[in-house]
Design a protein around this motif. Structure first.
Motif, PDB file in Angstrom:
ATOM      1  N   ALA A 152      -3.363   6.123  54.477  1.00  0.00           N
ATOM      2  CA  ALA A 152      -4.560   6.218  53.634  1.00  0.00           C
ATOM      3  C   ALA A 152      -4.136   6.306  52.172  1.00  0.00           C
ATOM      4  O   ALA A 152      -3.047   6.782  51.858  1.00  0.00           O
ATOM      5  N   ARG A 153      -5.005   5.824  51.306  1.00  0.00           N
ATOM      6  CA  ARG A 153      -4.692   5.868  49.882  1.00  0.00           C
ATOM      7  C   ARG A 153      -5.090   7.209  49.257  1.00  0.00           C
ATOM      8  O   ARG A 153      -4.532   7.602  48.238  1.00  0.00           O
ATOM      9  N   THR A 154      -6.059   7.884  49.825  1.00  0.00           N
ATOM     10  CA  THR A 154      -6.484   9.184  49.303  1.00  0.00           C
ATOM     11  C   THR A 154      -6.710  10.154  50.457  1.00  0.00           C
ATOM     12  O   THR A 154      -7.013   9.751  51.587  1.00  0.00           O
ATOM     13  N   ILE A 155      -6.560  11.439  50.152  1.00  0.00           N
ATOM     14  CA  ILE A 155      -6.844  12.527  51.100  1.00  0.00           C
ATOM     15  C   ILE A 155      -7.949  13.375  50.490  1.00  0.00           C
ATOM     16  O   ILE A 155      -7.882  13.758  49.311  1.00  0.00           O
ATOM     17  N   PHE A 156      -8.988  13.674  51.288  1.00  0.00           N
ATOM     18  CA  PHE A 156     -10.147  14.397  50.774  1.00  0.00           C
ATOM     19  C   PHE A 156     -10.326  15.705  51.532  1.00  0.00           C
ATOM     20  O   PHE A 156     -10.475  15.706  52.761  1.00  0.00           O
TER      21      PHE A 156
END
Length: 863
Positions: A152-156
């Motif tokens: 994934a490109r981002t972690i939220f």
């Protein structure tokens, strides 16, 4: 939109709009927030975010990927990331960072960052999935292997705290994270605890430094923005708040005036420039839109752009010409220039059409020339000058020409006038047949190495004039050019170094005595025809060597020079910053008046070891900016400097210094370099706002580069670099002249908090008269008369924060005003607009109401 720095955040939201600013005179007021941070938990934020990034100690930047834990990592980790010298895992309640020491490349230290008091309802998910997947072959049992773990490109992190979320992402080789605050959020809830760290401290630049046994994890100062319902965004003050030696939070201070205000002076951008071999940036110029043009030399597979004139090095070394975008994030164009032998780009200037003029050293018989240019044939000897003019796209030559004789001619310095004539000087020449023109000041030279001044017409087809600058033609000693400039009348100023006792000087000049031996600086002004000297003077003091390396002129014809000296009796002026030689070799900066007869100011500059000035430029206020290199661990730096520490493992650091109007104080001074190897600042240019652009050479893999820079990777043994430095003061507008000419408003000391000596000076005012200094938090567009006063007013007088202070001029029309800045951290980062307005009496009527005004000054209060 989230603004980031390295490990930190940005804060988006809406704050009260009723604010007043003042320099210790008008306080900051707010209905529901204070200068101590978020004291009102009921304050509402439509959206806010705090943004920051993780940077390992002295590691090369590598790509970073977030991978879902499908059994390849410990069970508590939801995602892992690795690269850039660190590894991390994301887990409920916090995240862990693993650091590698340089001495031991195995995983050696873990710092666990916990969200103290976090909500138990926190969830973690990957967003913006990549098409990549990963396989992990763990041990020799296939049952333990993991196949196709997604990326994934981002972690939220959702609901870390009530109405507060967290987002991780990769940005330019660093791990960035943002705290995102929704309406009703209380940012004081955010507390980070660093387990496994040795110490936690906040640096003078506002960065958070987490010391570990493997090195220091640095989180640069966070940035914060607020966004209204109308999606209007503004930056607000945000600092780390140390709670103890293991915990920190975030502290919001005041709303900054205007959008996207840079709070502290420092690097606006900084980038490497080079390929796999050695690359040196030797000269830089800047156009009206802020794009920079750099030249130098390369032995590399150097980065070039489609349509480049030449894309690979021949002969072992080529010159290069590169145009970098105004943001420092991309190449506009980049091309090599050279023939089958060795070339170096020595100096560069750009006209208002974006056409670059470049002066080269060339040893090639096939250096690129154009039909009809002044000289299309190599002249023999070991070296010629090459002069080229590139089109605005950097894809073709408008002209290209050799200049030289049958001996050795080494390229030096270049200047450009408003109609496109190019003026240049060889550093030195021993060609007796170097081209000169009839009627020039000196057309014959002897066996010595000397310099010359040559003027080439706008089309590059003919010499307007060309003259030697030497003394007795029988003396076999050298004269070297160091800097050149041309004024609006076409007079040329040249500075350099000579061992020639009979170098031509003029009666009444500042210093007409050579002495007994040694190298002396010189400053010479030629008339517009190149046929005679307006003035010429030595600059030395005693028989110890003085080297003059760079020169600049202001609009009044005053000359500013810098270099290095061993002369304890080098001429300095009373009240200058340093009046005694501080080291065996010291930098110096000298301002010579327009007549060449006396020094306006002159000072030594540096620490207790080796210091050398190599480039000089002027801001629109007439303040001198000096760059060079230093071996002094006590080189003078100022509060708020980008880098105040000399790297003791390094034998040379670059530096940049801004002096006040009289050469008596430092407005800004900083080291510029990495650690463990050598850095040299070799050239500087300034733009219309007073920003400084620096190039040079670095041998360090951790030279400071900025997020989003064109090239964040150290590419070879030596790389060129380009850095933009914004100062805490800049000029805008020009005001309305009085009867004595234009007023120049300038500051005399850095605008630091707790500075009782902050002061301003305004010249060309009506003698013994009363004026008003306007101060406000909002500026007006230049070139307008919004209040019908008959003069240009640049400060918004209708702003609630605006006020005026009396100024009184002396009998010569000069006025000084001191405004003490108190020790009040709530002022830090605030922006003020200042302008002087004068009332004229008697027969002079510069406007319908006898008013005139100065330029405006933008001041940012720094720490």
């Amino acid at each position: 939109m989230f603004a980031t720095n390295s490990i930190g955040g940005a804060i988006h939201g809406r704050l009260p709009t009723t604010w007043l600013w003042g320099l210790g005179i008008v306080a900051v007021w707010s209905s529901n927030a204070t200068s101590q941070g978020f004291q009102n938990p009921q304050a509402r934020f439509p959206v806010a975010s705090v943004s920051t990034s993780l940077r390992p100690p002295r590691e090369r930047v590598l790509p970073i990927q977030f991978i879902e834990n499908c059994g390849q990592a410990e069970r508590s980790a939801k995602f892992t990331a690795k690269g850039g010298g660190l590894a991390m895992h994301c887990r409920e309640g916090g995240f862990g960072v693993f650091l590698k020491s340089r001495a031991d490349l195995v995983q050696s230290t873990c710092v666990e960052i916990a969200f103290e008091g976090a909500s138990p309802k926190t969830t973690i998910q990957g967003e913006d999935p990549d098409t990549t997947s990963f396989n992990f072959l763990l041990g020799n049992q296939p049952s333990q292997w993991v196949a196709q773990a997604p990326d994934a490109r981002t972690i939220f992190y959702k609901n870390v705290y009530e109405n507060i979320n967290l987002q991780f992402r990769e940005q330019d080789g660093h791990i960035e994270y943002d705290f995102v605050l929704e309406p009703g959020a209380d940012p004081s809830r955010v507390v980070l605890r660093f387990d496994g760290a040795e110490t936690l401290s906040i640096g003078e630049d506002g960065s958070l430094e987490i010391k570990t046994s493997a090195g220091t994890l640095r989180q640069p100062k966070p940035r914060a923005f607020v966004t209204s319902k109308a999606k209007n965004q503004k930056e607000v003050r945000c600092n780390y708040l140390a709670l103890d030696d293991r915990r920190c939070g975030f502290q919001l201070l005041d709303v900054c005036a205007g959008d996207s205000i840079v709070i502290d002076p420092g690097l606006e951008y900084s980038t490497y420039l080079g390929g796999t071999g050695d690359d040196f940036g030797t000269a830089i110029s800047v156009d009206t839109l802020g794009a920079t043009y750099i030249t130098g030399q390369t032995l590399s597979v150097f980065p070039t752009t489609p349509g480049a004139i030449k894309t690979f090095v021949t002969g072992g070394q080529d010159g290069f010409v590169t145009k970098l975008s105004a943001t420092g994030t991309a190449l506009v164009y980049s091309t090599l220039l050279g023939g089958s032998s060795i070339e170096t780009g020595h100096d560069i200037r750009v006209n208002n059409l974006g056409e670059a003029y470049v002066l080269f050293n060339t040893a090639s018989s096939d250096f690129p020339t154009t039909p009809g240019s002044f000289d299309t044939t190599y002249n023999g000897g070991s070296n010629d000058l090459g002069v080229v003019k590139l089109n605005s796209a950097g894809t073709a030559l408008i002209y290209g020409s050799y200049v030289g004789g049958s001996g050795f001619d080494a390229a030096g310095v270049l200047a450009l006038d408003g109609v496109g004539n190019a003026y240049f000087s060889p550093v030195q020449s021993n060609s007796t047949n170097y081209p000169t023109t009839p009627g020039a000041f000196q057309t014959v030279k002897g066996p010595n190495y000397t310099t010359a001044v040559t003027k080439l017409n706008p089309s590059g087809t003919a010499l307007v004039y060309s003259t030697f600058l030497t003394g007795a033609i029988t003396d076999n000693v050298e004269t070297l050019a160091g800097g050149i400039a041309v004024d609006s009348a076409g007079s040329v100023y040249i500075g350099g170094t000579t061992r020639q006792p009979k170098y031509p000087v003029t009666p009444g000049a500042f210093d007409t005595t050579f002495g007994t031996f040694g190298r002396k600086g010189f400053i010479t002004k030629l008339n517009p025809q190149g046929s005679g000297l307006v003035y010429s003077t030595f600059l030395a003091g005693d028989d110890n060597d003085t080297y003059l390396e760079a020169l600049a002129i202001d609009s009044d014809g005053a000359v500013y020079v810098t270099g290095g000296t061993l002369a304890a009796l080098f001429p300095v002026t009373s009240g200058a910053w340093a009046t005694t030689l501080p080291a065996s070799v010291s930098a110096f900066i000298t301002k010579l008046d327009a007549t060449g007869a006396f020094l306006v100011y002159s000072t030594f500059f540096g620490g207790s070891n080796f210091d050398y000035g190599y480039g000089i430029s002027l801001t629109p206020l007439g303040l001198a900016v000096l760059v060079g290199y230093t071996d002094s661990n006590n080189f003078p730096t100022t509060p708020g400097a980008f880098d105040k520490m000399f790297d003791t493992s390094n034998n040379v650091d670059g530096f940049i210094t801004l002096l006040n109007f009289t050469g008596s104080k430092l407005i800004y001074s900083s080291y510029l370099g990495g650690s463990g190897a050598q850095d040299e600042c070799l050239a500087i240019a300034t733009d219309s706002m007073g920003n400084a652009f620096v190039t040079g050479v670095t041998y360090t893999p951790n030279f400071p580069v900025t997020n989003g820079a064109y090239d964040a990777i150290y590419n070879g043994l030596a790389d060129a670099f380009v850095s933009k430095i914004d100062f805490p003061v800049s000029s805008y507008g020009s005001g309305t002249p009085g009867c004595n000419g234009s007023h120049v408003l300038s500051i005399q000391a850095s605008p630091n908090i707790n500075n009782p000596s902050f002061s301003l000076f305004c010249g060309e005012a009506p003698p013994s008269s009363l004026g008003l200094l306007l101060v406000g938090d909002t500026g007006l567009p230049p070139g307008t008369d919004p209040y019908g006063l008959g003069c240009d007013i640049l400060v918004d007088l209708l702003s609630p924060a605006a006020f005026g202070m009396d100024m009184t001029s002396d009998a010569s029309g000069g006025a000084s005003l001191t405004i003490p800045i108190p020790n009040n951290t709530s002022l830090l980062g605030q922006t003020f607009y200042l302008q002087a307005v004068w009332l004229w009496n008697g027969s002079c009527s510069p406007s319908p109401y006898n008013l005139s005004s100065s330029n405006g000054i933008i001041v940012i209060i720094v720490g």
